[in-house]
Write an enzyme that holds these catalytic residues in place. Structure first.
Site, PDB file in Angstrom:
ATOM      1  N   ASP A  40      -7.106   1.079   0.631  1.00  0.00           N
ATOM      2  CA  ASP A  40      -5.787   0.512   0.936  1.00  0.00           C
ATOM      3  C   ASP A  40      -5.484  -0.679   0.030  1.00  0.00           C
ATOM      4  OD1 ASP A  40      -5.580   2.388   2.913  1.00  0.00           O
ATOM      5  OD2 ASP A  40      -5.915   0.994   4.586  1.00  0.00           O
ATOM      6  N   GLU A  48       0.840  -1.210   0.000  1.00  0.00           N
ATOM      7  CA  GLU A  48       0.000   0.000   0.000  1.00  0.00           C
ATOM      8  C   GLU A  48       0.869   1.252   0.000  1.00  0.00           C
ATOM      9  OE1 GLU A  48      -2.393   2.536   3.316  1.00  0.00           O
ATOM     10  OE2 GLU A  48      -2.210   0.379   3.607  1.00  0.00           O
ATOM     11  N   ASP A 106       0.658   3.941  -3.060  1.00  0.00           N
ATOM     12  CA  ASP A 106       0.249   5.320  -2.816  1.00  0.00           C
ATOM     13  C   ASP A 106       1.118   6.285  -3.614  1.00  0.00           C
ATOM     14  OD1 ASP A 106      -1.128   7.481  -1.143  1.00  0.00           O
ATOM     15  OD2 ASP A 106       0.960   7.805  -0.607  1.00  0.00           O
ATOM     16  N   GLU A 114      -4.583   0.527  -3.499  1.00  0.00           N
ATOM     17  CA  GLU A 114      -3.212   1.055  -3.524  1.00  0.00           C
ATOM     18  C   GLU A 114      -2.194  -0.083  -3.443  1.00  0.00           C
ATOM     19  OE1 GLU A 114      -3.504   5.554  -1.704  1.00  0.00           O
ATOM     20  OE2 GLU A 114      -3.168   3.896  -0.309  1.00  0.00           O
TER      21      GLU A 114
END
Length: 243
Positions: free
Chosen positions: A124, A51, A55, A127
């Site tokens: 989450d 994650e 991101d 990502e």
């Protein structure tokens, strides 16, 4: 559903997404919530580390996309637009639309607590999947997939007249270049009073630079300014290619 069946469903979904994962364990990790591992007594990171990677990759890809489309717009507006596009509600919306929410591996308690519907878990996991895709296939492939699944949403947000203040950006740009009088002229209004559509021309020194339509004069003016800025960007690009 058995664990093997869950894995087969994930592999089929990835295939439908047009992605060829070389590292399948990395793919499964990206969709594994910590609650799923904790139930088995495994307290590894699950998808948190992926994650973290995803991101950054998502932010870079979205930044590139909106800068390419709106390079003439004030950087503050670009930052606000990016922040909205990579926010948890938007990521969760995309995760639901592409069917990712049904693939996340959750623990029984989290499942019973409607974890599959939580924006935070969906965002989450999306990502994390992007992070895994980047590590497995590289930035170009990750960027291609992000543009594929986020493109429609980005274009919708770009066209929202309240998302970016195109009028102010255009006015400031014209002021820097010493342009003359800027006028927004309503050319027509169609429909009953409760549901009118306004048509506006943006003129600079009597020359038409952009046109727009909307349910209010303000919306039509913003769209006209957006069109004018896009034309300026196109002219600038042509000049650079010629030189």
């Amino acid at each position: 559903m058995s664990e093997q069946k869950k894995l087969e469903t994930i592999y089929q979904w990835v295939k439908e997404q047009g992605v060829n994962f070389r590292n399948r364990p990395l793919l499964i990790q990206s969709l594994t919530h910590r609650s799923y591992l904790h139930e088995k007594g495994d307290f590894s990171q699950a998808n948190e580390s992926l994650e973290f990677v995803g991101d950054s990759v998502l932010s870079l890809s979205v930044t590139h996309y909106i800068y390419t489309r709106l390079g003439q717009v004030d950087v503050g507006d670009l930052a606000k637009l990016r922040a909205r596009l990579i926010s948890a509600p938007v990521l969760a919306e995309v995760a639901r639309r592409i069917g990712l929410k049904d693939l996340i591996l959750l623990g029984r308690n989290e499942e019973e607590n409607q974890g599959r519907e939580k924006d935070s878990i969906l965002a989450d996991s999306l990502e994390a999947f992007i992070g895994a895709l980047f590590l497995d296939r590289g930035l170009e492939e990750a960027d291609r997939w992000i543009r594929k699944v986020f493109g429609q949403k980005i274009e919708q947000e770009i066209k929202r007249p309240t998302m970016v203040d195109y009028k102010t950006t255009f006015q400031e740009k014209m002021a820097r270049e010493g342009a003359g009088e800027i006028v927004y002229r309503v050319t027509k209004a169609i429909g009953p009073d409760h549901n009118k559509t306004f048509y506006v021309q943006l003129q600079v020194d009597g020359q038409v630079w952009g046109e727009g339509s909307g349910k209010s004069k303000k919306e039509a003016e913003q769209i006209a300014a957006q069109e004018a800025l896009r034309k300026i960007a196109d002219i600038t690009s042509e000049d650079k290619s010629i030189s």
